[in-house]
Each structure stands twice: as structure tokens, then as C-alpha cells.
Design a protein around this motif. Sequence first.
Motif, PDB file in Angstrom:
ATOM      1  N   ALA A   1       0.812  -1.154   0.066  1.00 52.88           N
ATOM      2  CA  ALA A   1      -0.111   0.123   0.021  1.00 52.88           C
ATOM      3  C   ALA A   1       0.881   1.231   0.104  1.00 52.88           C
ATOM      4  CB  ALA A   1      -0.926   0.091   1.307  1.00 52.88           C
ATOM      5  N   ALA A   2       0.178   2.342  -0.411  1.00 51.76           N
ATOM      6  CA  ALA A   2       0.983   3.804  -0.327  1.00 51.76           C
ATOM      7  C   ALA A   2       1.201   3.861   1.309  1.00 51.76           C
ATOM      8  CB  ALA A   2      -0.014   4.607  -0.920  1.00 51.76           C
ATOM      9  N   ALA A   3       2.416   4.732   1.361  1.00 49.64           N
ATOM     10  CA  ALA A   3       3.007   4.944   2.752  1.00 49.64           C
ATOM     11  C   ALA A   3       3.328   6.442   2.522  1.00 49.64           C
ATOM     12  CB  ALA A   3       3.889   3.955   2.871  1.00 49.64           C
ATOM     13  N   THR A   4       2.926   7.202   3.697  1.00 48.88           N
ATOM     14  CA  THR A   4       3.569   8.572   3.811  1.00 48.88           C
ATOM     15  C   THR A   4       4.849   8.627   4.491  1.00 48.88           C
ATOM     16  OG1 THR A   4       2.123   8.826   5.599  1.00 48.88           O
ATOM     17  CG2 THR A   4       1.171   9.637   3.599  1.00 48.88           C
ATOM     18  N   THR A   5       5.210   7.604   5.256  1.00 48.87           N
ATOM     19  CA  THR A   5       6.333   7.558   5.988  1.00 48.87           C
ATOM     20  C   THR A   5       7.114   6.000   5.682  1.00 48.87           C
ATOM     21  OG1 THR A   5       5.384   6.636   7.979  1.00 48.87           O
ATOM     22  CG2 THR A   5       5.803   8.977   8.106  1.00 48.87           C
ATOM     23  N   TYR A   6       8.425   6.084   5.904  1.00 52.78           N
ATOM     24  CA  TYR A   6       9.075   4.994   5.531  1.00 52.78           C
ATOM     25  C   TYR A   6       8.502   3.585   6.093  1.00 52.78           C
ATOM     26  CZ  TYR A   6      12.867   7.021   2.976  1.00 52.78           C
ATOM     27  OH  TYR A   6      13.758   7.589   2.025  1.00 52.78           O
ATOM     28  N   GLN A   7       8.105   2.648   5.082  1.00 55.77           N
ATOM     29  CA  GLN A   7       7.549   1.395   5.537  1.00 55.77           C
ATOM     30  C   GLN A   7       8.484   0.470   4.924  1.00 55.77           C
ATOM     31  OE1 GLN A   7       5.126   0.798   7.617  1.00 55.77           O
ATOM     32  NE2 GLN A   7       5.223   2.877   7.966  1.00 55.77           N
ATOM     33  N   LYS A   8       8.698  -0.817   5.658  1.00 54.19           N
ATOM     34  CA  LYS A   8       9.360  -2.070   4.840  1.00 54.19           C
ATOM     35  C   LYS A   8       8.512  -2.946   4.235  1.00 54.19           C
ATOM     36  CE  LYS A   8      13.261  -5.171   5.767  1.00 54.19           C
ATOM     37  NZ  LYS A   8      14.024  -5.996   6.983  1.00 54.19           N
ATOM     38  N   ALA A   9       8.946  -3.134   2.983  1.00 53.00           N
ATOM     39  CA  ALA A   9       8.399  -3.980   2.085  1.00 53.00           C
ATOM     40  C   ALA A   9       9.104  -5.221   2.033  1.00 53.00           C
ATOM     41  CB  ALA A   9       8.022  -3.571   0.511  1.00 53.00           C
ATOM     42  N   THR A  10       8.652  -6.391   2.333  1.00 54.08           N
ATOM     43  CA  THR A  10       9.242  -7.655   2.047  1.00 54.08           C
ATOM     44  C   THR A  10       8.566  -8.776   1.601  1.00 54.08           C
ATOM     45  OG1 THR A  10       8.427  -8.424   4.407  1.00 54.08           O
ATOM     46  CG2 THR A  10      10.516  -7.259   4.650  1.00 54.08           C
ATOM     47  N   TRP A  11       9.201  -9.917   0.888  1.00 54.56           N
ATOM     48  CA  TRP A  11       8.456 -10.884   0.336  1.00 54.56           C
ATOM     49  C   TRP A  11       9.441 -11.907   0.098  1.00 54.56           C
ATOM     50  CZ3 TRP A  11       8.475 -12.530  -5.348  1.00 54.56           C
ATOM     51  CH2 TRP A  11       7.249 -13.303  -5.431  1.00 54.56           C
ATOM     52  N   THR A  12       9.071 -13.026   0.089  1.00 56.43           N
ATOM     53  CA  THR A  12       9.779 -14.174  -0.051  1.00 56.43           C
ATOM     54  C   THR A  12       9.687 -15.060  -1.571  1.00 56.43           C
ATOM     55  OG1 THR A  12       9.687 -15.183   2.230  1.00 56.43           O
ATOM     56  CG2 THR A  12      10.488 -16.873   0.903  1.00 56.43           C
ATOM     57  N   THR A  13      10.737 -15.316  -2.360  1.00 58.10           N
ATOM     58  CA  THR A  13      10.404 -15.473  -3.596  1.00 58.10           C
ATOM     59  C   THR A  13      10.083 -16.986  -3.791  1.00 58.10           C
ATOM     60  OG1 THR A  13      12.660 -16.260  -4.098  1.00 58.10           O
ATOM     61  CG2 THR A  13      12.287 -13.889  -4.200  1.00 58.10           C
ATOM     62  N   PRO A  14       9.622 -17.590  -4.801  1.00 56.47           N
ATOM     63  CA  PRO A  14       9.520 -18.937  -5.337  1.00 56.47           C
ATOM     64  C   PRO A  14      11.069 -19.346  -5.326  1.00 56.47           C
ATOM     65  CG  PRO A  14       8.329 -17.493  -6.736  1.00 56.47           C
ATOM     66  CD  PRO A  14       8.986 -16.632  -5.977  1.00 56.47           C
ATOM     67  N   ALA A  15      11.066 -20.811  -5.612  1.00 49.55           N
ATOM     68  CA  ALA A  15      12.477 -21.464  -5.907  1.00 49.55           C
ATOM     69  C   ALA A  15      12.892 -20.773  -7.078  1.00 49.55           C
ATOM     70  CB  ALA A  15      12.155 -22.719  -5.881  1.00 49.55           C
ATOM     71  N   LEU A  16      14.302 -20.514  -7.233  1.00 51.87           N
ATOM     72  CA  LEU A  16      14.754 -20.068  -8.205  1.00 51.87           C
ATOM     73  C   LEU A  16      14.786 -21.002  -9.408  1.00 51.87           C
ATOM     74  CD1 LEU A  16      16.144 -17.246  -9.433  1.00 51.87           C
ATOM     75  CD2 LEU A  16      18.703 -18.505  -8.829  1.00 51.87           C
ATOM     76  N   PRO A  17      14.540 -20.654 -10.591  1.00 52.46           N
ATOM     77  CA  PRO A  17      14.267 -21.818 -11.628  1.00 52.46           C
ATOM     78  C   PRO A  17      15.658 -22.383 -12.183  1.00 52.46           C
ATOM     79  CG  PRO A  17      12.960 -19.954 -12.270  1.00 52.46           C
ATOM     80  CD  PRO A  17      13.829 -19.407 -11.054  1.00 52.46           C
ATOM     81  N   ALA A  18      15.561 -23.617 -12.694  1.00 51.54           N
ATOM     82  CA  ALA A  18      16.697 -24.193 -13.082  1.00 51.54           C
ATOM     83  C   ALA A  18      17.528 -23.383 -14.190  1.00 51.54           C
ATOM     84  CB  ALA A  18      16.213 -25.724 -13.805  1.00 51.54           C
ATOM     85  N   GLY A  19      18.840 -23.289 -14.227  1.00 49.73           N
ATOM     86  CA  GLY A  19      19.564 -22.627 -15.120  1.00 49.73           C
ATOM     87  C   GLY A  19      19.638 -21.160 -14.799  1.00 49.73           C
ATOM     88  N   ALA A  20      19.055 -20.702 -13.899  1.00 53.31           N
ATOM     89  CA  ALA A  20      19.218 -19.044 -13.578  1.00 53.31           C
ATOM     90  C   ALA A  20      20.415 -19.269 -12.297  1.00 53.31           C
ATOM     91  CB  ALA A  20      18.084 -18.951 -12.561  1.00 53.31           C
ATOM     92  N   ASN A  21      21.309 -17.986 -12.456  1.00 56.72           N
ATOM     93  CA  ASN A  21      22.499 -17.785 -11.555  1.00 56.72           C
ATOM     94  C   ASN A  21      22.492 -16.426 -10.797  1.00 56.72           C
ATOM     95  OD1 ASN A  21      23.321 -16.084 -13.815  1.00 56.72           O
ATOM     96  ND2 ASN A  21      24.241 -17.965 -14.577  1.00 56.72           N
ATOM     97  N   GLY A  22      21.295 -15.750 -11.239  1.00 52.17           N
ATOM     98  CA  GLY A  22      21.260 -14.108 -10.488  1.00 52.17           C
ATOM     99  C   GLY A  22      19.904 -13.676 -10.495  1.00 52.17           C
ATOM    100  N   ILE A  23      19.847 -12.546  -9.633  1.00 48.89           N
ATOM    101  CA  ILE A  23      18.456 -12.020  -9.410  1.00 48.89           C
ATOM    102  C   ILE A  23      18.719 -10.545  -9.408  1.00 48.89           C
ATOM    103  CG2 ILE A  23      16.514 -11.809  -7.732  1.00 48.89           C
ATOM    104  CD1 ILE A  23      17.204 -14.628  -6.621  1.00 48.89           C
ATOM    105  N   SER A  24      17.775  -9.768  -9.901  1.00 42.47           N
ATOM    106  CA  SER A  24      17.681  -8.396  -9.763  1.00 42.47           C
ATOM    107  C   SER A  24      16.286  -8.029  -9.548  1.00 42.47           C
ATOM    108  CB  SER A  24      17.937  -7.674 -11.020  1.00 42.47           C
ATOM    109  OG  SER A  24      18.064  -6.262 -10.914  1.00 42.47           O
ATOM    110  N   PHE A  25      15.716  -7.135  -8.566  1.00 43.92           N
ATOM    111  CA  PHE A  25      14.551  -6.975  -8.172  1.00 43.92           C
ATOM    112  C   PHE A  25      14.484  -5.475  -7.841  1.00 43.92           C
ATOM    113  CE2 PHE A  25      16.785  -7.944  -4.359  1.00 43.92           C
ATOM    114  CZ  PHE A  25      16.303  -6.723  -3.388  1.00 43.92           C
ATOM    115  N   GLY A  26      13.221  -4.690  -7.972  1.00 40.33           N
ATOM    116  CA  GLY A  26      13.224  -3.481  -7.325  1.00 40.33           C
ATOM    117  C   GLY A  26      11.494  -3.315  -7.244  1.00 40.33           C
ATOM    118  N   LEU A  27      11.226  -2.130  -6.504  1.00 36.82           N
ATOM    119  CA  LEU A  27       9.705  -1.831  -6.184  1.00 36.82           C
ATOM    120  C   LEU A  27       9.449  -1.018  -7.335  1.00 36.82           C
ATOM    121  CD1 LEU A  27       9.744  -0.975  -2.406  1.00 36.82           C
ATOM    122  CD2 LEU A  27       8.578  -2.910  -3.480  1.00 36.82           C
TER     123      LEU A  27
END
Length: 629
Positions: free
Chosen positions: A408-434
Motif C-alpha cells: 500500500a501507499a505509505a507517507t512515511t518509510y515502511q519496509k516491504a518484504t517478500w519471499t520468492t519462489p524457488a529460483l528456476p533451473a538455469g538461473a544464476n542471478g537475481i535483480s529486483f525492485g519496487l
Amino acid sequence: MKIFNRTDQVDQHRTFKGTIPGKWFTWFSTVVVVFAFTGVTAGITAPAAQAANPTVVTLTFDDANADQLNAAQTMQSLGLVGTFFTPSGFINNPGYMTVADMQGLVANGNEIAGHTVTHPDLTTLPADEATRQICNDRVNLSNWGFTITDFAYPFAAENASIETIAKNCGMNSARGLGDIKTRFSCAGCPLAETIPPANPYNTAAPDEVDNTWTLADLQKSVTQAEPAGGWVQLTFHHISATSTDPLNITPTLFNQFATWLKSRPATTTVKTVAQVIGGTVKPLVSGPAVPPQGTGNLVKNPSLETLVNGVPQCWAAGGYGTNTAAFSTVRPGHTGNVAEKLVVSGYVDGDAKLLPALDLGGCSPTATVGHTYNIGAWYKSTTNTQFELYYRTGLGSWTYWTSSPWFAAATTYQKATWTTPALPAGANGISFGLNLFSNGTITTDDYEMFDVATVTPPPPPPAGTNLVQNPSLETAGAGSFPQCWQAGGYGANTAAFSTVATAHTGTKAEKLTITGYSSGDAKLLPTMDSGSCAPPAIAGHTYSVRTWYTSTAVTQFALYYRDASGAWVYWTSGPWLAAASTYTQASFTTPALPAGATAISFGLSLFNNGTVTTDDYSLYDTVGAPPLG
């Protein structure tokens, strides 16, 4: 293609297509480029008098876009050749050339040259990553059977250190942009590069050709050089009849120019970069190995404090669709001095976001197949946001992976957290952003990514801790809702929520009015998210839920929990509570939280026409819960 400008920098920044099909990614640079939008004209200038000195024109093509084959076909028919600067991580992806396409180009006399693996701004990267990008690109292309002796800097972003890396990787030359006079910029620049160049690792060239160039502009870049002679490198990106990319010209315009160029006097010739530069083919050199996945926070420069030319090192802007995104550094941050602000306007579709650089591992977090990761960032936002994730495969290709639930929108700093699914076969790096997927503003800081397999669960909060965020509803959020709160309900009824001043404590409470009731209910709930707002809870524990209310009708607690997959499911309801004309405390002790559950959301529901006003919520583990009241 989208243009993203940083408002806090004197220099302009160009954006170019990234490695993910259908997505646009911005790498910041400090090249000053001015666009002047005009119509394309078909007029042909009169031939210049024959030059006393030879003029060499090189047709160069950046990024391996598949529509460049339109130009290659024209060049073959005219007996012309060119140099194709190729990011090896793009090859064999949709919208880009294949190895077979490149082999056909070489068979017709064209040159394949280096352009890094994933097309980053090299000046924003650590030295080891910049070396991997240049050296490994040359190795990758050579392994496909191509002879690689020349290079072009992505976004023309380079400095003395990057020039040295290009030389040490075995390149004989490296091209810049914007250092030869055109109608659009660099009025005081030379009319051509010298042969040989004074600095072969920063050869001068006009601005890249875009959709504002006319046939007359292309011709003038040649005719202005012919009296004194020299070298003119023209740079193309897209040759398409349908592309809306600003770095596009039509096949018709290219055909007109190439036909005209073929007819120039004998002192004006067309050659590849390798034919101009010459030199021996140097031994292949590989870049440093990518470090294996470490422990702890895997994000590089997570608090954005290290800046290069005013831009956080190891970070890049990304996005796609039709919208205008502006990035800037702001001070102070959530912690430290720096945070990153993104403003989206003119939104039609797509999104924009800040991401760890889509590279080979010097900046993007290295990851392990089959592992899951806890990702997080602190944010303030005027609208909903979510994590968008990508993974790296193979030589360095990046692929869209998945997105998190909304925050949700936030007027003061809030922490967004999430747990990913398992990294697929062949993958070797991750990039992410809000990301932002509407008009609005988001400021982010203090990113993190932890391998779940290496994370020690945090200790439970002390006994007697109220687990509800913004429990007294005093901090405003989006629209009529307090921060970390949302509407809930189902069935056929009309629910209206509003913030009112008749609070139990403080200055704010939340009023819910139901009209037109046929079925279902409505209620105010802590935001059902992945952890930044929803109260955390432990499976097997029981909880005391409480709030103060006034109501014109009976009400009851409705409770939900977040399961092990991250989904929210209905759990249970409390006993009915009588209408109350003055603030009355409602309370309920839950059953044991089901196995796998990680959080609770609850609220007082209305299930008929009426009004309920609530304030001062709390949720306590029953072990150590304070007395009521």
C-alpha cells in the motif's frame, strides 16, 4: 523506447533497450544528447567537389536488433559493408539476431564487434565487472566463430580506466559518440575523425542516428567531411517501417542514403571499423570469475550511498510501456545520506523501477537454483507498489521472473518484504525492485536480499508487544484509509469508509457505513500484504485481538491468516458484539494459529445496514498479553 531523465544532474541521460524482450531498461550515463524533432525530408544534396583527401564512411549498428537485417540486405545489394556492435547476452533472444544471422553478415563481408555482454553503463560498475563485460563478450563472440578486434562503449559512457580495460581485453579500438559535428549538437566539434585516430580507444563519431535525422542530415555528415577527408562512423540502432523507437529510421530512408553513398566519388569509400583500424588479432582474455553467492545481505551498495557521477553505483533504472519516469537522488535517506526517488507521469501502461544492474554478477546478486530468497526495501509511496523480479541465465541474458503482492501507499518509510519462489533451473542471478505502475512517486532505500537457507529466523517480539502497525490509525495512507490498513468485505452491499475526528484516543478514527445491504459484510483490516503491515504471528500460538468501537448495529471480529504460500485465507469469526453508542472495547481470543500460518489480519465487520467507528487496535500473543482496558 522510453527516455528517463535524472532531474538532479546537469547532464542528460539516454535510455536504451535492455536484455529482457519487451522491456526497456535505462543505464545512466553522462553523455549530453539533445533531441530536435523534425520531419524526414527526401531531398538529395548536390554532390560536393571531389576531395583531395580520402574520406572513409563506416556504417555501424549497435545492440544486435533483428530489424538491422533490413539494412544488411540493402548493403549487400549495393556491395557495402558495415560493423555490427553486438552484446553477446542479447543473441538468440526474441527481437535480436541469432548466431546464424551473424554468420550471414560475416559471409557478406561485414564485421562483428564487441558491445559488452548485457549493455551496461560501464562507468557505473566496479572494475572487475566492467572487465567481465568487455572481455567475456569478446570471448563469447569468439567462441561462436567470430573474429573480434573492435568495440563500442554502451551509451558512449567511458573514461580512462574503461579505455584501459578495453585495450587489455584485446580490443584494437573502441568507439564513442557525439564528438563529431551534426545539426543537433557539438557545433564546435571536428567534421571527421582522423585516420589513424589520435586515441583508438575513444574514436570520435557523430551522435547516433535517430528518427529526427533526415536524408539531408545523413548526407551532410559525409559531405562536410569530404573537403578535408577523414573518418565518419554513423551509428544506427533500428531499421524498421513500424518501430516507434526514437532510435529508428525507416528502411526507405536507409536505402536512399545507402544508394546515395554508393555513388560518391572514388575518394569516399565505405569500410568496416576493422578495415580502418587494422592491427593484429590479440589473444583472448577472460574477465575475473564471478564470486560465488555469499552470505548475509546479497545486495551490493544496498543503501545507495556510493555514487558514481551522482548515480548509485551498481543500480540502473528499468521499465516498459508508455509512461514518463524521472529518477533522482534525494537526501536524507531512510538511513544515511541518500535515497532514490522515482516520479511517473503521463502513465498509460507498463511500469518503472530501480534495479540492481542487470550484469554478470559484479552488481546483481548471485543466486542458487532451487533456493528461495527474502527480499526487502524501505519505501515511501503515493500509490501502490510491488516487487518485480528478473533472473539471469546462460551467457548473461535476463528474463522476467515474477512479481510480489501489492504494497500500500505509505507517507512515511515502511519496509516491504517478500519471499520468492524457488529460483528456476538455469538461473544464476537475481535483480529486483519496487515498481510504479501508475502515476505517482516512490522513494526507496536500504535494499536487502537473503538466502532463506542461510537466514536465522528473528526472535519473536517481547511478550506484551502490540503487533498491529499504526494501531491508532493516526498515520494517513492512501485515500480514506490509514497507512497499513485496507477495506475488506464481500457480498451485495455498499460500504463507505471515511476518517473521522471522533477518536477514542488521538485525533483519528475510521468510520464504516453500509447501505443497500443484501448479503455479505464489510470491515477495516490491517493490510493483507507479505509482511510490512500485516501483524506477524507464529503457528500454534493463540492471540488476543482488541479494538474500541461505537456501532449502530451488532458487529463481530472476522479473522484471516497468511499461509505458507503467502496467500491470505479466511480463518474464523468472533462472537457477536452489541451495538454501542459510546466507545466500548471489543476483544476475542483466537484458536491456535494453523500450521504454516505466518501473519494475522482482523477487523470488526458489519453484516447489515449501519455504522461502526473503530480505533486503537491491538493484537497480542496471549502469553504476556496485558489486561483489557
